[in-house]
Design an enzyme around this catalytic site. Sequence first.
Site, PDB file in Angstrom:
ATOM      1  N   GLU A 148       0.678  -1.166   0.018  1.00 52.52           N
ATOM      2  CA  GLU A 148      -0.006   0.205  -0.128  1.00 52.52           C
ATOM      3  C   GLU A 148       0.838   1.086  -0.025  1.00 52.52           C
ATOM      4  OE1 GLU A 148      -2.882  -0.568   3.142  1.00 52.52           O
ATOM      5  OE2 GLU A 148      -3.640  -2.411   2.271  1.00 52.52           O
ATOM      6  N   GLU A 256      -5.975 -10.456  -1.926  1.00 52.06           N
ATOM      7  CA  GLU A 256      -6.356 -10.260  -0.627  1.00 52.06           C
ATOM      8  C   GLU A 256      -8.161 -10.387  -0.994  1.00 52.06           C
ATOM      9  OE1 GLU A 256      -5.294  -7.034   2.160  1.00 52.06           O
ATOM     10  OE2 GLU A 256      -3.202  -7.532   1.306  1.00 52.06           O
TER      11      GLU A 256
END
Length: 341
Positions: A148, A256
């Site tokens: 991220e 994910e």
Amino acid sequence: MKKLILITSLAMMTLLTGCAKKNAHYYAKKQGLDFGFAVTSADILQEPNMTIVKENATMVVSENNMKNANIHPSKKFWNWSDTDHLIEFAKQNDISVKFHTLFWHQQNAPFILNLSTKEEALAAMDEHIEKIMSHYKGQIKVYDVVNEMFNEDGSLRQSLWYNLIGPEYLEHALIKARQCDPDVKLYFNEYNNENLGYAKSEGMYNLVKDFKARGIPIDGIGMQLHLDGTQPLNEDAIRANIRRYAELGLEVSFSEVDVRIPKDNPEAWEQAQQEVYCTLLKIALEEPNVKSFIMWGYSDNGSWVPGTFPGYGNALPFDFNRQPKPVWNAMLDILKNYKVK
Ligand code: G3I
């Protein structure tokens, strides 16, 4: 007569056991796709969790135990035991392990939050990479090196690593990781980066394109795919994005996956949710550079979704009591029968 009954029952038992073994683990191996879940410590310690993981995963990742604050909670203490245990469990069950994550802006130990100079930050990064990659040499298949790193507008996130080191922290981490273990795949992982044309997707693509051009070692990018099942999937935009990574010689992980739906009326959205899961799985099977399909858990019991998205839940293919939902059977069917052209 008794003998005949005994032989028939033995044959039936063999047949049944044989069938029972043909689960997602078996079919994903046959399809050549790394398939599995993020797991917690409980998932590899208690039933029925262990059986679900063993029978269905060919790849696992720890939901939290590998993060900085957990694996290296203080300067002098390394907490290897949770991850060691996961790796042992995986080995015994012919499952590979993905490491999530070496660097992130969240879940950092207090001593990391107190770093104050570029030199200290680079030394801390190097130590983190060296210790972990040497401890797990030969036992991890893929590393999320940085997680991220982008803002929604495609600019780099001002994480503690960015603020202390500058944007070059990204390539520094990759180069160091490649030196420490040339045999693992090195990934950057991100959310909202799946659709071609979206600012964050463009940010990720342009970054790794530049890295490839300059010989910075990177093997793939993760698309987390925490999705809202009330929104249709833009299949064309996802496939086009995946294909431009293939042109760069890069792998993609669906890293994910979960598909949340409104909790007050889940039945109304289950079909739409199934459509999203199944389309993603077909994309993963069809696009040759998509190497893994990892869900962020398997059961609604323990999912992070309701805590983060009020009113939403039911995001995973097993229900709160760890029973498979129709969406799971639909996915299993695809893994079992889908022939990639
Ligand atoms: O273990 C402690 C417990 O001792 C304490 O009592 C409790 C009180 O809050 O907290 C527990 O730790 C929590 C941990 O999950 C384990 O349940 C942390 O507070 C909580 O912040 C942590 O949340 C995790 C989150 O990342 C932050 O690390 C979620 O479980 C995990 O699903 C989530 O995963 C992230 C991926 O790493 C990156 N992509 C997005 C994804 C979802 O947010």
